[in-house]
Each structure stands twice: as C-alpha cells, then as structure tokens.
Enzyme design. Structure first.
Site, PDB file in Angstrom:
ATOM      1  CB  CYS A  85      -0.910   0.018   1.215  1.00 29.87           C
ATOM      2  SG  CYS A  85      -1.966  -1.423   1.341  1.00 29.87           S
ATOM      3  CB  CYS A 217     -12.946  -2.519   6.308  1.00 32.29           C
ATOM      4  SG  CYS A 217     -13.072  -3.818   7.562  1.00 32.29           S
ATOM      5  CB  SER A 218      -9.727   1.323   3.799  1.00 31.92           C
ATOM      6  OG  SER A 218      -8.955   0.166   3.576  1.00 31.92           O
ATOM      7  CE  LYS A 340     -14.792   2.840   7.280  1.00 34.78           C
ATOM      8  NZ  LYS A 340     -15.554   2.882   6.030  1.00 34.78           N
ATOM      9  CG  HIS A 344      -6.472   1.858   0.638  1.00 34.92           C
ATOM     10  ND1 HIS A 344      -5.287   2.439   0.218  1.00 34.92           N
ATOM     11  CD2 HIS A 344      -6.107   0.763   1.380  1.00 34.92           C
ATOM     12  CE1 HIS A 344      -4.265   1.740   0.681  1.00 34.92           C
ATOM     13  NE2 HIS A 344      -4.727   0.713   1.376  1.00 34.92           N
TER      14      HIS A 344
END
Length: 397
Positions: A85, A217-218, A340, A344
């Site tokens: 990431c 969760c993103s 979030k 992402h």
C-alpha cells in the site's frame, strides 16, 4: 532538501467502470504534467507506484504504459516500484533521490491501482500477497484479520472493554465519512454518525474480523494520482506557489506480524520522528496531516505514533469533536476522508496523500481547506505495518 512538487493530479476514487489500469496511469500522468506547466519532453524520468497490476488486472510490466501519455515520453526511463500500500510513496522517494543525485531535473511519479475487476474472494487473495505468505497469506489470513489482531491486542494490552473499543472505532469512521462529504473525489461520503454506526443492524455492519466490522474497513477502490517533482529553485522560477519536501522517513519492520507488537506501531513512530527531525520541526509545527487509516484501529495507532496522544490514549482525540484533529483544529487529520472514506486504491494512495497535502499548503484543497496551513505531514503504511514512509512538506514563501 531542494526538491519540490511542481504539478499534481488526483482522479476520482471509487468503482470506476469503463476505466482500465492503463487509462488510470495515463490520466494521472497527463494531469500532473499539465498542472506543472512543463512540456512532456521536459520530463526526464517516470516512476510508477503499483502494488499488483499482475494480480488485479493480469498485467505485469506496467511501467512502459506511462509513455502512452505523450509521444515525447517515448524512450524515457520508466520504472515501476512495489511496496504494497506504500508503493507510490516509495516511487516518489525514488524520484526524490534521483533528483538529489543530479541525474534528473524533472520527474513524473504516478500511483495507480484498479482493484474492482475481481470478485471479493480473488481480490482478498491478491491483497493477501502483501502479508507474510508462509504463515499469513497462504493460510487464508486477510488484512482485516491482521488489523483485527491490532484491535484485540490494543484492547487487551490497555485493558479496555469491547464496547469502548467499538465506540472509538465508530468515531473514527464517522469522522472520515463526514470529512469525505466535502471531497468531490471521495469514494464513500456518508451522513452516518458514530451513534448510527453502532446502532446499525448486524446485516448492515457485518463483523469482518474480531472487533472490526464493515464500517471499520477501508474501501476497495480504483484510482490514480500523480506529481511532477523538480528542484526547488527550478519550481520557484516556474510557479508562485511551491511545496517543498523538508524531511522524509522510511522505516521497515518485520513483515510477519507475529514478530511485532500487536498494540503499537513502533516503526511508524520512527518514520514520523525521522521525517520531523530532518525537517527541523516537531509535531507541534504540523498544520495538517493525511495518514493511513486503512482500518479504524489504524488511525488510533497513528495518532499515538505521531505523538499527539500517549500510547493507549489516541481515542481521546476522537471522543472530543473539538480536538485538534477535527476540521478547524490545530492539526486536522484526514480532511479528505482518508482511506476509510476517500478510498484506497492501494498503488495510488501514497502519491494521493502527497497531492492532498501539497494542495492544502497551496490553499487549493480538494475538499475541506485547513486555514493558513504551511507545514503538512503525509504518512503511508505498506502491509500490516512493515513498511512506513513519512514526509514533511512546507509551503515555500
């Protein structure tokens, strides 16, 4: 450091049907070059940050796609950089190093990921390759599972209850959703308050892993971002508003989570500290920050890693909506909505953070503007905390 951002671009984040990974790379690169005021022929080299175009899109060797931005980029050196990431932050640092070495004058850095082509199960398998495969990825461990261990570890180490933890996590999500409502590029703006999140029926907020539910969760997103960087002297000769890198910190910890503490991000602390030290500032000098809230527990851990709260007390900044991290505060965090709610697309995230901070410091924010911001922080994580990259940027007067 004598390296500055000359041009920026950030695509819409979300499920971008009709746009391929190739389209995203080209869109971002073209946008950043146009914003820089340079001609494509002026670009000396290109770095592309991408986690897994092979896994998500069946396309390894992605870097050469960047020369399709313009015919004048043909025969330029282009390199892909992978660091989960944090791939595009790492690509950006390679660009910085190449300018500092004197090899190149003007460098284009692109971050891109197209994640939504796969079914959820296959997408999670690809993401799992960013964990330690022998004991995590190949055993079916997911990133919600890994960060769920942080939430459980945090709860147990500091002696908190499930109810308190769930409340704090919901506060993180609600802050992200509310900030994202003013970001036209965000994937998931929402009116949900933290009370709403806690009161959602189980089918609307499914338990994913331990204390983490769906709203912790993103998002699985598509998107791209890009910057053109050059020497500060050159940037100042071309533009009135220039943002310079003042310090960076790149710290690596064990890939396997079982070798690390599961209630603290020690390497994150070190990376942020290194960046601040090189910049010659303290956290008290930072006016705005974009940090890696891939899960709600991660924001709490990063607030502590930044030194804004004592270990085990990052949640206090979320409980008080008048605290420094909310809009209008001394150091607002993730005014974009963060991972979030902004989204992402993993390979795009690092450069996107730098775009957002640069735009904040130029008074041209995408979304909520931090008034009078002169110094900003971008902090990006790869994996479950193994790779940690922090940048301090300052508006050049």
């Amino acid at each position: 450091m004598n390296v500055s951002i000359l041009g920026t671009y950030n695509s819409k984040f979300g499920k971008l049907d009709g746009k391929s990974i190739y389209d995203l790379v080209i869109e971002a690169g073209k946008g950043a070059i146009e914003d820089s005021g340079l001609k494509p022929a002026d670009i000396d080299a290109i770095y592309v940050g991408n986690f897994s175009s092979g896994g998500f899109n069946g396309q390894e060797h992605l870097a050469p796609v960047a020369i399709d931005i313009h015919p004048d980029l043909r025969f330029k050196p282009v390199t892909r950089v992978e660091l989960a990431c944090a791939s595009s932050s790492a690509a950006l640092y390679e660009g910085i190093y190449s300018i500092l070495s004197g090899r190149y004058k003007n460098v284009l850095v692109i971050g891109a990921e197209k994640m939504t082509e796969l079914k959820t199960r296959d997408m999670m398998r690809v993401l799992g390759m960013a964990s330690y495969c022998p004991s995590e990825g190949s055993k079916g461990e997911t990133f919600p599972g890994l960060f769920g261990k942080f939430a459980t570890g945090y709860k147990e180490f500091y002696g908190y209850t499930d109810d308190r933890m769930r409340t704090w996590l919901a506060m993180s999500a609600a802050k992200a959703y509310k900030n994202a409502k003013q970001n036209p590029l965000a994937h998931m703006p929402s009116d949900l308050t933290w009370q709403d999140i806690l009161n959602l029926p189980p089918e609307k907020n499914v338990q994913i892993a331990g204390l983490l539910h769906l709203h912790d969760c993103s998002l699985v997103s598509d998107g791209s971002s890009a910057v053109v960087i050059t020497t500060t002297d050159r940037a100042k000769s071309l533009k009135d508003k220039v943002v310079e890198f003042k310090g960076i910190g790149h710290v690596t910890d064990y890939l396997e989570l079982s070798k690390r503490e599961n209630y603290i991000l020690n390497a994150a602390k070190m990376a942020i500290s290194k960046a601040l030290k090189e910049a010659g500032v303290t956290i008290n000098d930072i006016n705005v920050a974009e940090v890696h809230d891939c899960f709600t527990i991660t924001e709490i851990l990063i607030l502590e890693a930044m030194g804004l709260a004592k270990d085990g007390e990052g949640w206090k900044l979320l409980e008080d909506e008048q605290s420094m991290i909310y809009p209008g505060g001394k150091l607002p965090v993730n005014l974009s909505g963060g991972l979030k709610a902004k989204g992402h697309p993993v390979g795009a995230t690092g450069v996107s953070m730098h775009v957002l901070i640069a735009r904040q410091l130029m008074g041209q924010a995408i979304g909520i503007q931090a008034q009078g911001a002169e110094v900003g922080l971008a902090f990006n994580i790869g994996g479950s905390g193994a790779s940690n990259l922090a940048s301090v940027l300052r508006r050049v007067k």
